[in-house]
Structures are given as structure tokens and as C-alpha cells.
Scaffold this motif. Structure first.
Motif, short mmCIF file in Angstrom:
data_model
loop_
_atom_site.label_atom_id
_atom_site.label_comp_id
_atom_site.label_asym_id
_atom_site.label_seq_id
_atom_site.Cartn_x
_atom_site.Cartn_y
_atom_site.Cartn_z
N ALA A 59 0.81 -1.21 0.00
CA ALA A 59 0.00 0.00 0.00
C ALA A 59 0.85 1.26 0.00
N GLY A 60 2.16 1.12 -0.06
CA GLY A 60 3.02 2.29 -0.12
C GLY A 60 3.81 2.55 1.14
N ALA A 61 3.53 1.80 2.21
CA ALA A 61 4.29 1.97 3.44
C ALA A 61 5.59 1.18 3.33
N THR A 62 6.54 1.51 4.18
CA THR A 62 7.80 0.79 4.23
C THR A 62 8.04 0.38 5.67
N SER A 63 7.77 -0.87 5.97
CA SER A 63 7.83 -1.33 7.36
C SER A 63 9.21 -1.85 7.73
#
Length: 481
Positions: free
Chosen positions: A18-22
């Protein structure tokens, strides 16, 4: 039985598309080994850490955390949460890498390299971690950077890999060689059959899976039920939302990283003088940082009165974090927290510190302000259904309660060594989640408070300024009456 990702692990795993970078990690900095004669590094370390020795060390320590040799395998049609499976093509040299800075590299140069590394997505066909030996720092120094996906790290089951390779003494611990052989990877059919078999063994859950569904069949019903079950908690998030702020925006997938530190002893003197805690001083320093940044972000706009942060509850309430079974950690991902307001609209640093302490005392005791952090929708079902929908719901509803996540180590970290080389500085590299433009980590190591900032480059253009603001805010408090 398959080793499935927990609901929270699955949530973090699905957030990335979804575009996050965890990604999160740590930055360990070492001094020139020639300085050992001055007592700044461990005697007998045998020179700078070299790449082959680091590879051997990591390979020997992976037996302590098998997850670092496993990949995530999805289940067909979302019949169950994904599983951890041994990587049949595991290659330690792919994960442990070597990099360098143009000599003499500065701390700013190092931060830029760290930002580039942390901005790159991890290869999902391999175990979700990387480590970099970074050479070329000024004065003969070098660094280690670790990068681990948030779904891998668990406070009890699987610590972040920097904690696995670091020792408490200069004498490195060497474990018996690990004759690891990967298990046979499960095929798509086997994963589907296994999911169905688990469901049949628990008829109640099987019926719930068919009716509410984890995949395509029960998608619409799942969405409706999730809304009903979570409406109370989500409504609380909305009605008690944090102040509107660019800090809750996402501008790009490119990150920036900055690190700095202040003397812990001086912070303790400030706390004693004003009758508060060192953690209150840390919050006041960050309040000053946020105030300076907001004043420069849009000079035409009026500064907001507060910035709301999420803070570990253990920083305020003793006994929240179990201390008997839990090792000292500099990357804390599972502790409960609370949200509190930083009075960035207050100009006087002394008044700001008093307000920070009072608000933290009050909010830490309020059940309405306690948060369990990011949590999956429908944790009782097999997985996080519809990854894109769950990510959207997490970003749009579940994250409105605060502007900035803030991690603070609650226990001082004593000296750490990697193959006998003393870690001179230890900085957290906090992960940046969806709906967040800034994350801050603070670790107490070797009588210094080490600050690590991770930011969205599209929102915060000059993160190094925030690192400079830490020093300015600290000096402001030290000089205040």
C-alpha cells in the motif's frame, strides 16, 4: 502444523504494497581500532571488523533466530494467513553486504547512505532482512547497519538482528556450528490443503471462515463485520483525533535518516532542577524540535498548539514491561503505549517542560489515551483480509490518534561489542509506517541519549535540520533558569 504469521505480523507484511515501508533497524558506529591504545576500543580486538568475519558471525548466530532464514509464503485465495517457510536457496552473502563512503565520510554522509538503503524495498522472495558493513568514516571509523522488516521482529520470539550479533562483553560468544538444512518448501496446493485441514479440525472456526471469509468468498461480509466489530475503537480514534498536521501525510516512498545525541548526565541535571524525569526532558527536547520545524515549515501559517505523539507506556508506568523474562533491547516493537501532547505552541522552554511533564503524567493514567499501537482488523480471523482495504482502513482510521510515533528505551544499554569491537554509538532507525511522515527513536547508550529520525522525503525536505534542533533545544533547556 504450519508456522503462520500472527495477525499483527500479517498486517505489517500486507502494509508494504500500500506504499508503506515497514523496515526498521539500528546503526552501530565503531571507532578507529588504532585508538584502542587510548582506551576507546576493546583491547585485543584485532583491527577493524572485516567482511568475512562478519559473515561468519552472522551465520553462526542465525540459529538463535531461525526466522532470518525463512521466507513468507502466501496461501491460495487467502484461505489462511501466510506461513513462515525455510528458504531453500538461502545465501548469507546476499543478506550481509559491504558498502563504503567517500573518505573521509561524515555522519551526514553516513545518514544519506542509510536513507538510500532503508528506502529500497526488501526482496520478498528471500528472508526479509539485510545487513551492511559500511567503511570509510572519518578518523578510520566504520559502521554496521541492520534493516529488518517489521513483520519479522517480535520482542520475545525474534529480536532484531543487531541484538543477535552484539555481545555484552569483549569476548565474543561462539556457538557450536549449526548444521542447518532447509525443510522442503510447501507448494501452493499443500498450503491450501493445510489451511482447510486446520479449519476442519476446528469446526467453529471453519464455519466462520466460510461465512465471513478470509479471501474472495466472504469478502463483502468480512468488510461489513469488521466495521461493526471495530466501530467503537475507530470512533474513539476519530473523535479524539490528533491535530491536523503535515506529519500525517505521505509524500513519497523515499526516506531520509538523521542521527544525533546529547549527554544523558546533563539531561538528568535538568530533570533534577525542574523536579521531573529524564524522559520528560526528552519529550521537552522533541517539543522544541517540533516547534522549530513547524515555524519553518510554513512561515505564513499559524503554528499549531500541540503535536501529539505515541510514547511507550513503560516510560511512565513502572512494571508495564516485564523485566524478568525480557532482555534489554534497543528496538522495542511490542510494548503498549499512550498518546500525549507536546505543547509546541509554548515559547518558554521552562514552561514547555512543566507542561510536558504534567500532560504525560495525566495521559499515562487515562484509559482513553492508552494504545496498543497498530493492530490488524479482524485479528480473530485467519488473516488480514483484502490487503489493500485493510491498509487503507489502517491509514484512514486507525492512525488518527497521534501525529508522530516515538520510541524511547526504558533501560540504559551497557557497552556492546561485535567480535570484540566496542560499539561507540548506537542509533535506532525507526520504521516509517503508512500515514506517517516522521518517526523518532531514542536510546540511552554509554551515557548519551541517541536520537534517530526517519522521515518521508516528500514531506520533510531537510531532516538534518531536525538533528541540529535537538542540540538547540537541549541547550535551551540547560540554560533556562
Amino acid at each position: 502444523m504450519a508456522n503462520r504469521l500472527s495477525p499483527r505480523e500479517a498486517m505489517y507484511y500486507f502494509l508494504d504494497p500500500a506504499g508503506a515501508t515497514s523496515h526498521l533497524g539500528a546503526l552501530l558506529i565503531f571507532a578507529d581500532p588504532a585508538a584502542s591504545s587510548a582506551g576507546t576500543t576493546s583491547p585485543g580486538a584485532g583491527g577493524a571488523l572485516d567482511y568475512p568475519s562478519l559473515v561468519s558471525l552472522v551465520e553462526n548466530r542465525l540459529q538463535l533466530a531461525p526466522r532470518y532464514r525463512q521466507v513468507v509464503r502466501a496461501v491460495t485465495m487467502g484461505l489462511a494467513r501466510p506461513v513462515w517457510a525455510d528458504d531453500p536457496d538461502f545465501d548469507i552473502n546476499f543478506h550481509v553486504r559491504r558498502s563504503g563512503l567517500p573518505r573521509p565520510g561524515t555522519l551526514g554522509d553516513l545518514a544519506d547512505l542509510v536513507a538510500r538503503v532503508m528506502s529500497r524495498p526488501l526482496d520478498r522472495s528471500r528472508p526479509l532482512w539485510e545487513m551492511y558493513l559500511i567503511e570509510g568514516l572519518g578518523d578510520g571509523g566504520y559502521a554496521l547497519l541492520t534493516k529488518t522488516h517489521r513483520c519479522v521482529v517480535d520482542d520475545f520470539a525474534c529480536p532484531e538482528i543487531s541484538q543477535i550479533i552484539a555481545d555484552e562483553t569483549a569476548e565474543a560468544v561462539e556457538y557450536e556450528p549449526d548444521l542447518w538444512m532447509p525443510g522442503r518448501p510447501p507448494g501452493s496446493g499443500a498450503l491450501a490443503v493445510g489451511a482447510l485441514a486446520e479449519a476442519v479440525s476446528r469446526p467453529g472456526e471453519f464455519i466462520d471462515s466460510v461465512i465471513t471469509g478470509n479471501g474472495v468468498v466472504g469478502g463483502v461480509r468480512t468488510v461489513v463485520d469488521s466495521t461493526v466489530r471495530r466501530i467503537g475503537g475507530l470512533l474513539a480514534d476519530v473523535t479524539d483525533a490528533a491535530p491536523p498536521s503535515p506529519l500525517n501525510a505521505s509524500g513519497s516512498s523515499s526516506q531520509m535518516v538523521a542521527v544525533t545525541g546529547v549527554p544523558r548526565r546533563e539531561c538528568a541535571k535538568i530533570a533534577e532542577r525542574h523536579g521531573c524525569t529524564v524522559n520528560d526532558v526528552v519529550l521537552a527536547i522533541i517539543s522544541g524540535v517540533m516547534r522549530r520545524w513547524l515555524l519553518g515549515f510554513d512561515v505564513a501559517a499559524a503554528i499549531t498548539d500541540t503535536v501529539r505523539v505515541e510514547v511507550p507506556l513503560a516510560t511512565r508506568v513502572s512494571g508495564v514491561t516485564p523485566s524478568v523474562e525480557r532482555e534489554v533491547t534497543w528496538i522495542d516493537v511490542g510494548s503498549p503505549g499512550f498518546v500525549t501532547d507536546l505543547p509546541v505552541g509554548e515559547d518558554n522552554p521552562t514552561v514547555r517542560l512543566a507542561q510536558v511533564a504534567g500532560l504525560a503524567d495525566r495521559n499515562a493514567q487515562s484509559s482513553r489515551r492508552v494504545t496498543l499501537g497498530p493492530r490488524p482488523l479482524l485479528a480473530e480471523l485467519g488473516m488480514v483480509p483484502f490487503a489493500e482495504f485493510s491498509s487503507w482502513a489502517f491509514r484512514s482510521l486507525g492512525t488518527r490518534g497521534y501525529n508522530v510515533p516515538l520510541s524511547i528505551s526504558t533501560i540504559p544499554i551497557a557497552d556492546r561489542y561485535v567480535l570484540g569491537r566496542k560499539v561507540e554509538s548506537l542509533y535506532p532507525v525507526p520504521g516509517l509506517l503508512a500515514g506517517r511522515a516522521l518517526a523518532i527513536g531514542v536510546v540511552e547508550y554509554r551515557d548519551r541519549l541517541h536520537f534517530g529520525f526517519t522521515a518521508d522525503r516528500g514531506v520533510i525536505g531537510d531532516l538534518s535540520a531536525l538533528a541540529d534542533y535537538v542540540t538547540e533545544s537541549f541547550e535551551e533547556l540547560r540554560e533556562a533558569d
